[in-house]
Every structure is written in structure tokens, then in C-alpha cells.
Design a protein around this motif. Structure first.
Motif, PDB file in Angstrom:
ATOM      1  N   VAL A 162     -27.763  47.588 -43.840  1.00 50.53           N
ATOM      2  CA  VAL A 162     -29.036  48.208 -44.522  1.00 50.53           C
ATOM      3  C   VAL A 162     -30.023  47.090 -44.629  1.00 50.53           C
ATOM      4  N   LYS A 163     -31.295  47.486 -44.895  1.00 50.78           N
ATOM      5  CA  LYS A 163     -32.203  46.614 -45.103  1.00 50.78           C
ATOM      6  C   LYS A 163     -32.080  45.925 -46.567  1.00 50.78           C
ATOM      7  N   ALA A 164     -32.408  44.742 -46.498  1.00 49.64           N
ATOM      8  CA  ALA A 164     -32.102  44.050 -47.885  1.00 49.64           C
ATOM      9  C   ALA A 164     -32.894  44.264 -49.211  1.00 49.64           C
ATOM     10  N   TYR A 204     -29.274  50.020 -51.562  1.00 47.67           N
ATOM     11  CA  TYR A 204     -28.050  50.417 -51.305  1.00 47.67           C
ATOM     12  C   TYR A 204     -26.895  49.080 -51.156  1.00 47.67           C
ATOM     13  N   LYS A 205     -26.008  49.071 -51.911  1.00 44.30           N
ATOM     14  CA  LYS A 205     -24.910  47.958 -51.816  1.00 44.30           C
ATOM     15  C   LYS A 205     -23.704  48.431 -51.404  1.00 44.30           C
ATOM     16  N   SER A 206     -23.493  49.664 -51.370  1.00 42.04           N
ATOM     17  CA  SER A 206     -22.170  50.131 -50.587  1.00 42.04           C
ATOM     18  C   SER A 206     -22.151  51.644 -49.966  1.00 42.04           C
ATOM     19  N   VAL A 207     -21.458  51.981 -49.197  1.00 39.97           N
ATOM     20  CA  VAL A 207     -21.595  53.261 -48.389  1.00 39.97           C
ATOM     21  C   VAL A 207     -21.736  54.448 -49.556  1.00 39.97           C
ATOM     22  N   ASP A 208     -20.917  54.284 -50.418  1.00 39.99           N
ATOM     23  CA  ASP A 208     -20.836  55.386 -51.488  1.00 39.99           C
ATOM     24  C   ASP A 208     -22.219  55.739 -52.168  1.00 39.99           C
ATOM     25  N   GLN A 209     -23.205  54.724 -51.817  1.00 35.07           N
ATOM     26  CA  GLN A 209     -24.682  55.294 -52.301  1.00 35.07           C
ATOM     27  C   GLN A 209     -25.680  55.707 -51.272  1.00 35.07           C
ATOM     28  N   LEU A 210     -24.911  56.062 -49.849  1.00 35.67           N
ATOM     29  CA  LEU A 210     -25.555  56.557 -48.908  1.00 35.67           C
ATOM     30  C   LEU A 210     -25.396  57.972 -48.588  1.00 35.67           C
ATOM     31  N   LYS A 211     -24.803  58.576 -49.463  1.00 33.45           N
ATOM     32  CA  LYS A 211     -24.642  60.021 -49.266  1.00 33.45           C
ATOM     33  C   LYS A 211     -25.902  60.839 -49.037  1.00 33.45           C
ATOM     34  N   GLY A 212     -26.053  61.526 -47.938  1.00 36.54           N
ATOM     35  CA  GLY A 212     -27.484  62.249 -47.657  1.00 36.54           C
ATOM     36  C   GLY A 212     -28.216  61.422 -46.898  1.00 36.54           C
ATOM     37  N   THR A 252     -36.176  54.540 -39.560  1.00 36.42           N
ATOM     38  CA  THR A 252     -35.584  55.903 -38.948  1.00 36.42           C
ATOM     39  C   THR A 252     -34.286  56.081 -39.725  1.00 36.42           C
ATOM     40  N   VAL A 253     -33.354  55.118 -39.593  1.00 39.68           N
ATOM     41  CA  VAL A 253     -32.041  55.486 -40.394  1.00 39.68           C
ATOM     42  C   VAL A 253     -31.962  54.403 -41.611  1.00 39.68           C
ATOM     43  N   ASP A 254     -31.140  54.838 -42.534  1.00 43.24           N
ATOM     44  CA  ASP A 254     -31.323  53.844 -43.747  1.00 43.24           C
ATOM     45  C   ASP A 254     -29.897  53.063 -43.756  1.00 43.24           C
ATOM     46  N   VAL A 255     -29.072  53.389 -42.649  1.00 42.26           N
ATOM     47  CA  VAL A 255     -27.876  52.203 -42.545  1.00 42.26           C
ATOM     48  C   VAL A 255     -27.392  52.109 -41.085  1.00 42.26           C
ATOM     49  N   ALA A 256     -27.188  51.186 -40.454  1.00 36.27           N
ATOM     50  CA  ALA A 256     -26.601  51.240 -38.961  1.00 36.27           C
ATOM     51  C   ALA A 256     -25.386  50.472 -38.915  1.00 36.27           C
ATOM     52  N   LYS A 306     -33.330  36.927 -41.015  1.00 32.59           N
ATOM     53  CA  LYS A 306     -31.879  37.216 -41.219  1.00 32.59           C
ATOM     54  C   LYS A 306     -31.690  38.101 -42.577  1.00 32.59           C
ATOM     55  N   ASP A 307     -32.328  37.233 -43.532  1.00 33.85           N
ATOM     56  CA  ASP A 307     -32.429  37.574 -44.782  1.00 33.85           C
ATOM     57  C   ASP A 307     -32.988  38.859 -45.211  1.00 33.85           C
ATOM     58  N   ASP A 308     -33.719  39.728 -44.306  1.00 34.00           N
ATOM     59  CA  ASP A 308     -34.275  40.796 -44.229  1.00 34.00           C
ATOM     60  C   ASP A 308     -32.929  41.872 -44.256  1.00 34.00           C
ATOM     61  N   PHE A 309     -32.068  41.736 -44.049  1.00 32.38           N
ATOM     62  CA  PHE A 309     -30.975  42.643 -43.518  1.00 32.38           C
ATOM     63  C   PHE A 309     -29.746  42.288 -44.532  1.00 32.38           C
ATOM     64  N   ARG A 310     -29.051  43.281 -44.764  1.00 32.82           N
ATOM     65  CA  ARG A 310     -27.499  42.991 -45.461  1.00 32.82           C
ATOM     66  C   ARG A 310     -26.565  43.579 -44.996  1.00 32.82           C
TER      67      ARG A 310
END
Length: 311
Positions: A125-127, A131-139, A192-196, A227-231
Motif C-alpha cells: 500500500v502507499k505509506a 491501511y495497516k492490514s488487509v482487513d482494513q481494505l474491504k471494499g 488506481t488501486v489501493d493495494v497491489a 522506498k519509504d513511500d510504500f509499505r
């Protein structure tokens, strides 16, 4: 003296015959096609692989042609038809090829800088996102790579299932196949996407690291991302590095020559070898087809998920 001369002449004749026999395959295969799937844009793939392919041509004594396949399915079908003689596979695509009856044999895979031969599938995800975990990404929107990608589709779905997310398409707002590892990271960077999902070996050895080195990822103001722009919010268990495989029907002498050329590359043409991974790999590790038996079980699992969803 006569006996010695006859012996030497006979030995020379045997050596010549053996050498000629070893080179017989070249008459049948004056050109070999080596296929790779782009993790980056086509020009980048050519720049990365062209020196190594030239090295192979020199070592093997036959023309080796680089084919940049559109996707993993094209590599699988090309080997099935016998039009692709050597291929760079991901673990999942190689397992898919075997499951569907392609006559292909693994002979090598990459050795990482630390001596290991595996990597990971990760969710980026972007830093600056919350979002810190997948369960925060529903929807939210998920970016995948290719249906036959190991780290970009199959392992991510397996990991999601372990989290209780059996159907990614209904959990996320949208699931997008971006076509390449680079495109997945571009989609994330551009929002375009929130998580990759993507591949990651270390902070210095990943698609993200390569893209940052090339300055491909930009902020909205045009400045270079870091690099720090991504987590990374999730990392899978280790995955065996994908294999290099040749057609099973190739003559044994050809297979031996191809494998030897690969294993000799780090010393015979270090520049060409280092170009493949920006100097992040140590060499090629001898491998056998059975090394990917476990990946076949993964593919069967993902196939079962698809069938369950369709029913």
C-alpha cells in the motif's frame, strides 16, 4: 611406433566422432527461441535480456532469439507447440504448464544475493494511506498481475483464503489484473488501486526497487517516489524462485549445453548476467522439475477456489 601411431590416430578419430555427435543437434536446431514474460515495459525487457541472449548464442554456437511474450499463457502455449525452446517461468506458470501436459523440464533457477533461492508475495500500500492490514481494505481496489502469476495472483489468493477471504472479488470493491508487476505498482502509485500484490525478495531486490532505480514512480507533483513511500502490509511464506526450463524433446546434448551456458554465465559474462537483476543475483542454481511439485498443489487449490465460486 606403428602401433603408437595407430593408437593416436584411433583416439583422434574417436574424439572427432564424439565432438561431431555432440554438435549434431545444432543442425536440427540452428535457432533456439528463449521466451520471457515482461515484468517491465518491452524496451526495458529487451535492454535487460539482450546481452544475456547474445552470450547464449555465442556459447551454444547457434542463434538464440529473444521472444518477449505477452503473458505467461503465451509462454505455456509456445512451449506446448514447440515454438519456444527455453523459457523463463514463474513458479505458478510452470506448474500450470505441467498440469496441462506441456513437455517442459526445469534445469535452473536464480540464486539470490544472500544465497537463498526463494522470494515472497507481498501486499503493498502507499505509506501515506491509513491501511495497516488487509482487513482494513474491504471494499477497496486490489491490483493483481496476471492469472498465471505466482506472486501476483495465485499466492495472494491463497494468502487471502488463509485470512478467511475465500472470494477476493466480492471482498474488494474491484479486482484488477494489470498485466505486469510494474503495471501493478504503477496502478498503486497513481491511485488506481489501493493495494497491489507483487514479488519481493529484499528491499534491494524487487520490482519496486527496480522501478525506483529507473525513476518510474512519481508523486503527483512529478517528484521521484522513494522506498519509504510504500509499505508492505502482508508477506507470504517463501516461494521457490521460478525455473528456467527447456523443451523435454530437445536432444540431451542440447539440454546439457544450455544448462552449462547458464551455470557458466556469472564468470564468463558477468556484465550480461548482472544486467538481468541489476546485480542482485549470485548465479543459477541447478534445479529439477520435481522441485515445483508443491506449487502444483497450490495451483490445484486456486483452481478449486475458482470452481467453488462458479458453482
Amino acid at each position: 611406433m606403428i602401433t603408437r601411431r595407430l593408437f593416436l590416430a584411433g583416439a583422434a578419430a574417436l574424439a572427432f566422432t564424439a565432438s561431431a555427435s555432440a554438435d549434431d543437434w545444432k543442425a536440427k536446431y540452428p535457432e533456439l527461441t528463449f521466451a520471457v514474460v515482461p515484468a517491465e515495459n518491452a524496451s526495458g525487457v529487451t535492454e535487460r535480456w539482450a546481452p544475456f541472449v547474445s552470450y547464449l548464442s555465442k556459447e551454444l554456437g547457434v542463434k538464440v532469439t529473444l521472444r518477449i511474450a505477452n503473458d505467461y499463457a503465451a509462454v505455456i502455449e509456445g512451449q506446448r507447440a514447440g515454438n519456444i525452446h527455453i523459457a523463463s517461468y514463474g513458479s505458478a506458470s510452470f506448474a500450470r504448464a505441467r498440469l496441462t501436459g506441456v513437455k517442459t523440464d526445469a534445469f535452473a533457477n536464480d540464486i539470490n544475493a544472500d544465497g537463498s533461492t526463494g522470494y515472497y508475495s507481498v501486499f503493498f500500500v502507499k505509506a501515506n494511506s491509513p491501511y495497516k492490514s488487509v482487513d482494513q481494505l474491504k471494499g477497496k481496489n486490489l491490483g493483481l498481475v496476471d492469472p498465471n502469476s505466482t506472486s501476483g495472483n495465485n499466492v495472494p489468493r491463497f494468502e487471502l483464503d488463509k485470512m478467511g477471504i475465500a472470494d477476493a472479488d466480492s471482498y474488494f470493491g474491484k479486482v484488477v489484473f494489470t498485466g505486469s508487476h510494474e503495471n501493478a505498482m504503477l496502478a498503486l502509485a497513481q491511485g488506481t488501486v489501493d493495494v497491489a500484490a507483487n514479488q519481493w525478495t529484499s528491499d534491494d531486490d524487487s520490482t519496486l526497487a527496480q522501478m525506483l532505480t529507473k525513476g518510474m514512480l512519481k508523486n503527483a507533483d512529478g517528484s521521484a517516489m522513494k522506498k519509504d513511500d510504500f509499505r508492505i502490509i502482508h508477506k507470504s511464506a517463501p516461494i521457490i524462485n521460478g525455473p528456467y526450463a527447456y523443451n523435454s524433446d530437445l536432444p540431451e546434448e542440447a539440454k546439457a549445453a544450455i544448462a552449462k551456458a547458464f551455470f557458466d554465465a556469472p564468470t564468463k559474462d558477468k556484465a550480461a548476467f548482472d544486467r538481468l537483476s541489476d546485480g542482485q543475483k549470485k548465479g543459477f542454481h541447478p534445479a529439477t522439475t520435481k522441485d515445483w511439485d508443491g506449487t502444483i498443489e497450490l495451483i490445484k487449490f486456486v483452481d478449486a477456489l475458482r470452481k467453488k465460486k462458479a458453482s
